[in-house]
Design a protein around this motif. Structure first.
Motif, PDB file in Angstrom:
ATOM      1  N   GLN A 165      -1.407  14.898  -2.152  1.00 23.70           N
ATOM      2  CA  GLN A 165      -0.347  13.891  -2.154  1.00 23.70           C
ATOM      3  C   GLN A 165      -0.012  13.448  -0.730  1.00 23.70           C
ATOM      4  O   GLN A 165       1.116  13.591  -0.259  1.00 23.70           O
ATOM      5  CB  GLN A 165       0.918  14.439  -2.827  1.00 23.70           C
ATOM      6  CG  GLN A 165       0.756  14.821  -4.288  1.00 23.70           C
ATOM      7  CD  GLN A 165       2.004  15.498  -4.853  1.00 23.70           C
ATOM      8  OE1 GLN A 165       3.033  15.603  -4.181  1.00 23.70           O
ATOM      9  NE2 GLN A 165       1.899  15.973  -6.074  1.00 23.70           N
ATOM     10  N   ASP A 197       0.559  10.653   0.361  1.00 25.76           N
ATOM     11  CA  ASP A 197       1.459   9.505   0.354  1.00 25.76           C
ATOM     12  C   ASP A 197       2.895   9.873   0.006  1.00 25.76           C
ATOM     13  O   ASP A 197       3.767   8.999  -0.006  1.00 25.76           O
ATOM     14  CB  ASP A 197       0.961   8.480  -0.659  1.00 25.76           C
ATOM     15  CG  ASP A 197       0.796   9.086  -2.052  1.00 25.76           C
ATOM     16  OD1 ASP A 197       0.238  10.198  -2.161  1.00 25.76           O
ATOM     17  OD2 ASP A 197       1.232   8.462  -3.037  1.00 25.76           O
ATOM     18  N   TRP A 214       6.062   8.995   9.399  1.00 23.94           N
ATOM     19  CA  TRP A 214       5.535   7.652   9.163  1.00 23.94           C
ATOM     20  C   TRP A 214       4.335   7.372  10.068  1.00 23.94           C
ATOM     21  O   TRP A 214       3.321   6.849   9.616  1.00 23.94           O
ATOM     22  CB  TRP A 214       6.640   6.623   9.415  1.00 23.94           C
ATOM     23  CG  TRP A 214       6.272   5.224   9.026  1.00 23.94           C
ATOM     24  CD1 TRP A 214       6.404   4.635   7.803  1.00 23.94           C
ATOM     25  CD2 TRP A 214       5.687   4.236   9.883  1.00 23.94           C
ATOM     26  NE1 TRP A 214       5.953   3.343   7.833  1.00 23.94           N
ATOM     27  CE2 TRP A 214       5.500   3.061   9.100  1.00 23.94           C
ATOM     28  CE3 TRP A 214       5.312   4.215  11.221  1.00 23.94           C
ATOM     29  CZ2 TRP A 214       4.960   1.890   9.620  1.00 23.94           C
ATOM     30  CZ3 TRP A 214       4.763   3.041  11.741  1.00 23.94           C
ATOM     31  CH2 TRP A 214       4.598   1.904  10.949  1.00 23.94           C
ATOM     32  N   TYR A 224       1.317   9.324   8.935  1.00 23.45           N
ATOM     33  CA  TYR A 224       0.723   8.729   7.738  1.00 23.45           C
ATOM     34  C   TYR A 224      -0.102   7.491   8.101  1.00 23.45           C
ATOM     35  O   TYR A 224      -1.224   7.315   7.619  1.00 23.45           O
ATOM     36  CB  TYR A 224       1.830   8.357   6.749  1.00 23.45           C
ATOM     37  CG  TYR A 224       1.350   7.579   5.552  1.00 23.45           C
ATOM     38  CD1 TYR A 224       0.693   8.220   4.504  1.00 23.45           C
ATOM     39  CD2 TYR A 224       1.543   6.206   5.471  1.00 23.45           C
ATOM     40  CE1 TYR A 224       0.249   7.500   3.407  1.00 23.45           C
ATOM     41  CE2 TYR A 224       1.105   5.485   4.378  1.00 23.45           C
ATOM     42  CZ  TYR A 224       0.451   6.133   3.347  1.00 23.45           C
ATOM     43  OH  TYR A 224       0.013   5.420   2.261  1.00 23.45           O
ATOM     44  N   GLN A 225       0.436   6.626   8.969  1.00 24.78           N
ATOM     45  CA  GLN A 225      -0.302   5.438   9.380  1.00 24.78           C
ATOM     46  C   GLN A 225      -1.572   5.822  10.135  1.00 24.78           C
ATOM     47  O   GLN A 225      -2.621   5.172   9.981  1.00 24.78           O
ATOM     48  CB  GLN A 225       0.581   4.541  10.251  1.00 24.78           C
ATOM     49  CG  GLN A 225       1.858   4.060   9.584  1.00 24.78           C
ATOM     50  CD  GLN A 225       1.615   3.197   8.362  1.00 24.78           C
ATOM     51  OE1 GLN A 225       0.604   2.520   8.264  1.00 24.78           O
ATOM     52  NE2 GLN A 225       2.538   3.227   7.407  1.00 24.78           N
ATOM     53  N   LEU A 237      -4.217   6.659   7.674  1.00 26.87           N
ATOM     54  CA  LEU A 237      -4.800   5.466   7.065  1.00 26.87           C
ATOM     55  C   LEU A 237      -5.764   4.760   8.009  1.00 26.87           C
ATOM     56  O   LEU A 237      -6.797   4.225   7.584  1.00 26.87           O
ATOM     57  CB  LEU A 237      -3.705   4.485   6.647  1.00 26.87           C
ATOM     58  CG  LEU A 237      -2.873   4.804   5.412  1.00 26.87           C
ATOM     59  CD1 LEU A 237      -1.909   3.660   5.134  1.00 26.87           C
ATOM     60  CD2 LEU A 237      -3.740   5.070   4.195  1.00 26.87           C
ATOM     61  N   ASN A 242      -7.125   7.141  -0.387  1.00 24.40           N
ATOM     62  CA  ASN A 242      -6.085   7.464  -1.370  1.00 24.40           C
ATOM     63  C   ASN A 242      -5.524   6.224  -2.057  1.00 24.40           C
ATOM     64  O   ASN A 242      -4.550   6.293  -2.791  1.00 24.40           O
ATOM     65  CB  ASN A 242      -4.941   8.232  -0.684  1.00 24.40           C
ATOM     66  CG  ASN A 242      -4.058   8.949  -1.691  1.00 24.40           C
ATOM     67  OD1 ASN A 242      -4.521   9.775  -2.450  1.00 24.40           O
ATOM     68  ND2 ASN A 242      -2.771   8.629  -1.693  1.00 24.40           N
ATOM     69  N   TYR A 280      -2.185   5.964  -4.674  1.00 25.29           N
ATOM     70  CA  TYR A 280      -0.949   5.757  -3.924  1.00 25.29           C
ATOM     71  C   TYR A 280       0.230   5.574  -4.878  1.00 25.29           C
ATOM     72  O   TYR A 280       0.259   4.650  -5.693  1.00 25.29           O
ATOM     73  CB  TYR A 280      -1.077   4.534  -3.020  1.00 25.29           C
ATOM     74  CG  TYR A 280       0.163   4.236  -2.211  1.00 25.29           C
ATOM     75  CD1 TYR A 280       0.506   5.033  -1.120  1.00 25.29           C
ATOM     76  CD2 TYR A 280       0.998   3.178  -2.536  1.00 25.29           C
ATOM     77  CE1 TYR A 280       1.644   4.770  -0.368  1.00 25.29           C
ATOM     78  CE2 TYR A 280       2.137   2.904  -1.800  1.00 25.29           C
ATOM     79  CZ  TYR A 280       2.462   3.706  -0.719  1.00 25.29           C
ATOM     80  OH  TYR A 280       3.591   3.447   0.011  1.00 25.29           O
ATOM     81  N   GLN A 310      -0.148   0.334   0.464  1.00 22.95           N
ATOM     82  CA  GLN A 310      -0.020   1.709   0.940  1.00 22.95           C
ATOM     83  C   GLN A 310       0.461   1.787   2.387  1.00 22.95           C
ATOM     84  O   GLN A 310       0.912   2.848   2.836  1.00 22.95           O
ATOM     85  CB  GLN A 310      -1.338   2.450   0.767  1.00 22.95           C
ATOM     86  CG  GLN A 310      -2.501   1.833   1.496  1.00 22.95           C
ATOM     87  CD  GLN A 310      -3.805   2.559   1.205  1.00 22.95           C
ATOM     88  OE1 GLN A 310      -3.828   3.701   0.751  1.00 22.95           O
ATOM     89  NE2 GLN A 310      -4.914   1.901   1.489  1.00 22.95           N
ATOM     90  N   PRO A 315       5.033   6.546   3.599  1.00 16.96           N
ATOM     91  CA  PRO A 315       5.195   7.613   2.617  1.00 16.96           C
ATOM     92  C   PRO A 315       6.304   7.294   1.616  1.00 16.96           C
ATOM     93  O   PRO A 315       7.317   6.681   1.975  1.00 16.96           O
ATOM     94  CB  PRO A 315       5.554   8.832   3.472  1.00 16.96           C
ATOM     95  CG  PRO A 315       5.074   8.500   4.843  1.00 16.96           C
ATOM     96  CD  PRO A 315       5.216   7.016   4.976  1.00 16.96           C
TER      97      PRO A 315
END
Length: 352
Positions: free
Chosen positions: A139, A141, A158, A161-162, A165, A262, A266, A332, A336
């Motif tokens: 998980q 996301d 944040w 997470y970016q 990606l 993902n 998402y 996405q 998050p």
């Protein structure tokens, strides 16, 4: 074939995982997918992506040194075919790229080299993803912070997470083979750090340690990693003073893999069918992603080859909102999501 691939990756398929019983599935006509053979188009697609990979790694370096910077425009089809390239590796992971198991694995391993991916680890990780879809370790996301968390930790999460990606996921996979040089006795602590301490993931951590401890797999992963380093050295030599062009293209393809990783999961709720989603795609888009805009169908029938997914979907459509694939790519990046997004009604409201 799926069971053969799973066994070779060290995953027991005899007992279905809890995630496999998320929704009671009404089986589509077995004639559509059971005992299906790989697509007759696979040899042509393997040749196409293999040639573009060789051009990216070696041919373009020669062209740049003789024709100048205009030759870099030939990278456009290389980048465009990246999702298809990964899709063929994905077919190999599920035993559906080539008819004979040995040829299937060897071809998938060779294609993985062009993307810098360790095939042995990718196969294990992907089959684990299927078995334990959307468990806590799966998980990326979902935010683990409370709603009233201070700005600093929220900003850190944040940005992390970016970064994932925009290439971080792929970069982690490129260097994942280094775990095979770590002493076996330290692997449990590493698995706890990398996969988290959630009790639901205890079986995941155990299987990961067993995989990384296996001496045969350790040697295979180490061999493939050393081959990739040699190949990278040859590519840099072939490009000469133009080596930044190769590095940029190598990273650009990895960024796409990270963005797409993902995407079909998402914000997916735990009680959505197969814990995955389908999307709309244009005719060209469907070819480039090898029909994996129908990712929910793939999770429901992972042994089905890519060319049969539309027929299976037509025979057994599943309810729920469906958005364009390109929109799913962009969605996405909003960051998050709170844990409440794991409730089906929350997604239905947000995707309408």
């Amino acid at each position: 074939m799926e069971h053969v691939a799973a066994r070779s990756a060290g995953i027991d398929t005899a007992t279905p995982a809890p995630s496999a019983t998320v929704a009671a599935e009404t089986m589509a006509s077995p004639a559509l997918w059971r005992h299906a053979k790989p697509s007759r188009w696979n040899p042509w697609l393997i040749g196409l992506t293999g040639l573009t990979g060789l051009w990216q790694w070696l041919g373009l370096g020669w062209a740049l040194r003789h024709w100048g910077e205009m030759a870099a425009l030939t990278l456009l089809p290389v980048l465009l075919l990246t999702p298809m390239h990964w899709g063929l590796i994905h077919e190999s992971i599920h035993g559906q790229l080539r008819l004979k198991p040995r040829a299937n694995e060897r071809t998938g391993r060779a294609l993985s080299l062009f993307l810098g991916l360790p095939f042995e680890i990718m196969r294990f990780g992907h089959l684990m993803h299927h078995r334990f879809t959307r468990q806590p370790f799966d998980q990326p996301d979902i935010s683990t912070l409370p709603a009233n968390a201070p700005l600093a930790p929220r900003a850190k999460q944040w940005l992390g997470y970016q970064s994932r990606l925009l290439g971080g996921m792929w970069l982690a996979e490129v260097f994942a083979p280094l775990i095979t040089w770590i002493p076996v006795k330290r692997l449990p602590a590493l698995a706890l750090s990398a996969l988290g301490s959630d009790p639901q993931d205890e079986d995941v951590r155990r299987r990961a340690v067993m995989f990384a401890s296996d001496p045969v797999r350790r040697r295979r992963v180490q061999r493939d990693f050393l081959v990739m380093l040699v190949a990278l050295g040859l590519a840099v030599w072939a490009y000469g003073p133009w080596w930044p062009v190769f590095v940029a293209s190598f990273v650009a393809r990895g960024m796409w893999l990270s963005i797409a990783d993902n995407l079909p999961h998402y914000g997916v709720a735990m009680d959505e069918p197969a814990r995955a989603r389908n999307f709309h795609a244009s005719s060209l888009g469907r070819v480039l992603v090898l029909n994996h805009q129908l990712h929910r169908v793939h999770h429901q029938y992972p042994t089905a080859p890519w060319h049969l997914l539309p027929a299976i979907h037509a025979a057994q459509p599943t309810p729920g909102p469906v958005i364009p694939y390109w929109r799913a790519v962009l969605r996405q990046f909003q960051g998050p999501l709170p844990a409440s997004s794991l409730v089906a009604d929350a997604y239905a409201a947000g995707a309408a």
